[in-house]
Enzyme design. Sequence first.
Site, mmCIF file in Angstrom:
data_model
loop_
_atom_site.group_PDB
_atom_site.id
_atom_site.type_symbol
_atom_site.label_atom_id
_atom_site.label_comp_id
_atom_site.label_asym_id
_atom_site.label_seq_id
_atom_site.Cartn_x
_atom_site.Cartn_y
_atom_site.Cartn_z
ATOM 1 C CG ASP A 116 -1.874 1.064 1.279
ATOM 2 O OD1 ASP A 116 -1.821 2.194 0.569
ATOM 3 O OD2 ASP A 116 -2.884 0.894 2.258
ATOM 4 C CG ASP A 326 -1.852 6.355 -5.427
ATOM 5 O OD1 ASP A 326 -0.948 5.562 -4.987
ATOM 6 O OD2 ASP A 326 -3.147 6.478 -5.304
#
Length: 444
Positions: A116, A326
Amino acid sequence: MASYISSCSPLPALAIVFFSIYLSTFSQVEAGHGNGGFSVDFIHRDSMLSPSYDPSVTHFERLQNAFRRSVSRVNHFKQSLISPSEVSTPAFPVGGAYLMEISFGTPPVSNLAIADTGSDLIWIQCKPCVPCYKQDAPLFDPTKSSTYKNISCHTQECDLLENNSCLSDGSCGYGYSYGDTSFTQGFLATETFTLGSASSSSVSLPKKIFGCGQDDEGKFNKEESGLVGLGGGPLSLISQMKSTIGGKFSYCLVPLDNANPKSKLNFGSDAVVSGDGVVSTPLVSKHPDTYYYVTLEGISVGNKRLAYKKKYSRKVNAVEGNIILDSGTTLTFLPSDFYDNLVSEVKKSINAETVADPKGQLGLCYKVGSDINVSIAAHFTGADVQLKTLNAFVKISDEIVCFAFVPVKDDIAIFGNIAQNDFLVGHDLEARKVYFKPTDCTKQ
């Protein structure tokens, strides 16, 4: 166990990595032993190489699912950035972009975990674990490891997690909740991590902090034993490896429809981005420190440059650090006013009739076969990143191709993974820079 759910932990950006280790300069690395480099495979969860791969789902259905996950996560990004005191760790901890294999303990026990890029805590399910979600792999048993050690409360390590608790035996309890009501809670501990196989060609990382989860519930998949945070906060794997890798990591993301879907995640000396075509932009330090912020100054369409002005950054995003890199978000999100101007210029540059996205997710679409070869460049501070057609458009069906940028109403911008495909993207946390190099990622 009592409840120790954190109310202010940062939002996961949801990447999942499947690790298969390749060492370049050594057979084993331990924390503090220099900046030796190594690279690992970075496998998309929807790739045919992933254990989560479902052959009954079409490529286009996988894309639609990824788009929906991106929108859901960005909604929680907005809450986290605008009202961080009112939001727990956000988003959906499963269904992200990549999967990761990591071993815990001595002897090493392999676990497949969500990786993550937008959260920090590393955790896996441990014995005893009631109630816990079902997983395929056996639960990690800390009593079988010679290197497991609980962290005591009222210590610097315990305080790294803002909402910790002191348990009756003096150990440090942790709690971490997600925006979809999933959560994990248990003991903070130290353990030896091993990246890759438990063999001579492995990377050993002793005395690293993780959560030994004993009450884990929510929307987790049975293939995954936990989560590995790769964000910028102090508890993430990247931060805990900082002395080992010199604060350097990079990735090269292969487009999902490529016949060779293996991407690369590099650390230490293997993560140095150099050579022809490299540009760099400063990493900006902001709160929460989990995310990787850079500064977008504008986007060009052909010869027309659209300035990303201050009016698009009213509340939480100052002029500096106004966009998040991201790898876990599929699409690129921009404030609606700027997006509207961008789409207007793209339309002017393409001599073709637009069509509607049948799913209503993307706003600018054309028939496959239309000439959509338009020059688009993202201008970051000090770095002009020229996007290829594969970075700007995505084929959503056999008949339709759409612009892979979408509007968002609030002051948030995210440079997603389609825009980063076929770039070697390097992060140097010591020099506080991000590097971009156009690269055929299938050859990495």
